[in-house]
Design a protein around this motif. Structure first.
Motif, mmCIF file in Angstrom:
data_model
loop_
_atom_site.group_PDB
_atom_site.id
_atom_site.type_symbol
_atom_site.label_atom_id
_atom_site.label_comp_id
_atom_site.label_asym_id
_atom_site.label_seq_id
_atom_site.Cartn_x
_atom_site.Cartn_y
_atom_site.Cartn_z
ATOM 1 N N PRO A 1 -0.502 -5.261 7.851
ATOM 2 C CA PRO A 1 0.269 -6.388 7.306
ATOM 3 C C PRO A 1 1.665 -5.941 6.855
ATOM 4 O O PRO A 1 1.960 -4.749 6.876
ATOM 5 N N GLN A 2 2.470 -6.877 6.430
ATOM 6 C CA GLN A 2 3.799 -6.525 5.898
ATOM 7 C C GLN A 2 3.681 -5.901 4.529
ATOM 8 O O GLN A 2 4.483 -5.048 4.148
ATOM 9 N N ALA A 3 2.684 -6.367 3.759
ATOM 10 C CA ALA A 3 2.500 -5.857 2.403
ATOM 11 C C ALA A 3 1.035 -5.973 2.018
ATOM 12 O O ALA A 3 0.315 -6.842 2.511
ATOM 13 N N VAL A 4 0.630 -5.077 1.141
ATOM 14 C CA VAL A 4 -0.742 -5.122 0.636
ATOM 15 C C VAL A 4 -0.749 -4.628 -0.804
ATOM 16 O O VAL A 4 -0.012 -3.694 -1.151
ATOM 17 N N ILE A 5 -1.555 -5.298 -1.631
ATOM 18 C CA ILE A 5 -1.698 -4.893 -3.035
ATOM 19 C C ILE A 5 -3.141 -4.468 -3.253
ATOM 20 O O ILE A 5 -4.072 -5.194 -2.877
ATOM 21 N N LEU A 6 -3.315 -3.305 -3.842
ATOM 22 C CA LEU A 6 -4.644 -2.738 -4.036
ATOM 23 C C LEU A 6 -4.847 -2.352 -5.491
ATOM 24 O O LEU A 6 -3.871 -2.058 -6.197
ATOM 25 N N THR B 1 -8.064 5.413 1.958
ATOM 26 C CA THR B 1 -9.418 5.341 1.413
ATOM 27 C C THR B 1 -9.413 5.740 -0.052
ATOM 28 O O THR B 1 -8.795 6.729 -0.426
ATOM 29 N N ALA B 2 -10.109 4.959 -0.866
ATOM 30 C CA ALA B 2 -10.170 5.240 -2.308
ATOM 31 C C ALA B 2 -8.758 5.455 -2.844
ATOM 32 O O ALA B 2 -8.436 6.524 -3.380
ATOM 33 N N SER B 3 -7.932 4.444 -2.695
ATOM 34 C CA SER B 3 -6.492 4.581 -2.970
ATOM 35 C C SER B 3 -6.215 5.052 -4.403
ATOM 36 O O SER B 3 -6.947 4.748 -5.349
ATOM 37 N N GLN B 4 -5.121 5.789 -4.483
ATOM 38 C CA GLN B 4 -4.644 6.307 -5.765
ATOM 39 C C GLN B 4 -3.276 5.708 -6.042
ATOM 40 O O GLN B 4 -2.610 5.209 -5.137
ATOM 41 N N LEU B 5 -2.858 5.768 -7.289
ATOM 42 C CA LEU B 5 -1.534 5.236 -7.648
ATOM 43 C C LEU B 5 -0.438 5.870 -6.805
ATOM 44 O O LEU B 5 0.549 5.229 -6.440
ATOM 45 N N SER B 6 -0.623 7.141 -6.476
ATOM 46 C CA SER B 6 0.393 7.879 -5.707
ATOM 47 C C SER B 6 0.523 7.384 -4.261
ATOM 48 O O SER B 6 1.449 7.775 -3.562
ATOM 49 N N TYR B 7 -0.379 6.535 -3.827
ATOM 50 C CA TYR B 7 -0.293 6.007 -2.456
ATOM 51 C C TYR B 7 0.740 4.885 -2.331
ATOM 52 O O TYR B 7 1.062 4.457 -1.233
ATOM 53 N N SER B 8 1.223 4.394 -3.443
ATOM 54 C CA SER B 8 2.204 3.307 -3.386
ATOM 55 C C SER B 8 3.447 3.745 -2.636
ATOM 56 O O SER B 8 3.916 4.877 -2.782
ATOM 57 N N GLY B 9 3.976 2.836 -1.836
ATOM 58 C CA GLY B 9 5.174 3.131 -1.063
ATOM 59 C C GLY B 9 5.192 2.276 0.183
ATOM 60 O O GLY B 9 4.320 1.433 0.385
ATOM 61 N N VAL C 1 -0.308 0.031 -5.270
ATOM 62 C CA VAL C 1 -1.609 0.343 -5.862
ATOM 63 C C VAL C 1 -1.495 0.189 -7.374
ATOM 64 O O VAL C 1 -0.632 0.810 -7.998
ATOM 65 N N ARG C 2 -2.346 -0.643 -7.935
ATOM 66 C CA ARG C 2 -2.303 -0.913 -9.369
ATOM 67 C C ARG C 2 -3.516 -0.311 -10.069
ATOM 68 O O ARG C 2 -4.584 -0.209 -9.465
ATOM 69 N N ALA C 3 -3.312 0.072 -11.304
ATOM 70 C CA ALA C 3 -4.401 0.667 -12.094
ATOM 71 C C ALA C 3 -5.461 -0.372 -12.443
ATOM 72 O O ALA C 3 -5.156 -1.562 -12.545
#
Lengths: 115, 108
Positions: free
Chosen positions: B7-12, B76-84, B106-108
């Motif tokens: 997608p263009q954007a995703v929020i996790l 997989t199992a996303s972390q905050l550091s995956y944001s970008g 990626v949000r806490a």
């Protein structure tokens, strides 16, 4: 670590001015690239060079030229800046080891605003 | 011609998974994945080669389907550091053509 540096992080110029963006890499890479990055369009290749004094047009070369007099330095030139050239400009370099396209290392970018 | 990303954007939320797709109208020889954090330069993540060999590292993986001319990046199992913003680059005449990018938050 590979280091690619660009001469300015931010630049403001007036319409019609000649603009030089400089890029230097310290890893003796053969290939160097200039991209512009715009929201929703990603990275678009302007020009690239695979050797000193060699250059090839990318996807959007109109309004730009380049110069590569030394292996480590690749300059992007806007002969007569226009407002539609306001953008983020990214330089990258890569080695030429043959076979697969090599990893590109990017500089921090120059945000150019043309008024 | 630029590859198409979706997608263009995703929020996790932290710990969730996501898939980013990259497709091309032309035959692919290799696909590169880069990540750009806000205000920083794009950084290489991994390369996938024709023939199925995968390179790269870390907990982010990817697949390459030559027949479908597609690649997918798996967070997989996303972390905050995956944001970008994640970009795929498809090889063409020793140059890369990049997609428009997928912004991952990626949000806490």
């Amino acid at each position: 670590d590979v280091k690619v540096t660009q001469s300015s992080r931010y630049l403001v110029k007036r319409t019609g001015e000649k603009v030089f963006l400089e890029c230097v890499q310290d890893m003796d890479h053969e290939n160097m690239f200039w991209y512009r990055q715009d929201p929703g369009l990603g990275l678009r290749l302007i020009y690239f060079s695979y050797d000193v004094k060699m250059k090839e047009k990318g996807d959007i070369p109109e309004g730009y030229s380049v110069s590569r007099e030394k292996k480590e330095r690749f300059s992007l030139i806007l002969e007569s800046a226009s407002t539609n050239q306001t953008s983020m400009y990214l330089c990258a370099s890569s080695p030429s080891t043959g076979g697969d396209t090599d990893t590109q290392y990017f500089g921090p970018g120059t945000r150019l605003t043309v008024l | 011609q630029q590859p198409v990303q979706s997608p263009q954007a995703v929020i996790l939320r932290e710990g969730e998974d996501a898939v980013i797709n990259c497709s091309s109208s032309k035959a692919l020889y290799s696909v590169h994945w880069y990540r750009q954090k806000h205000g920083e330069a794009p950084v290489f993540l991994m390369i996938l080669l024709k023939g199925g060999e995968q390179k790269g590292h870390d907990k982010i993986s990817a697949s390459f389907n030559e027949k479908k001319q597609q690649s997918s990046l798996y967070l997989t199992a996303s972390q905050l550091s995956y944001s970008g913003t994640y970009f795929c680059g498809t090889e063409r005449d020793y140059k890369l053509s990049f997609g428009a990018g997928t912004t991952v938050t990626v949000r806490a």
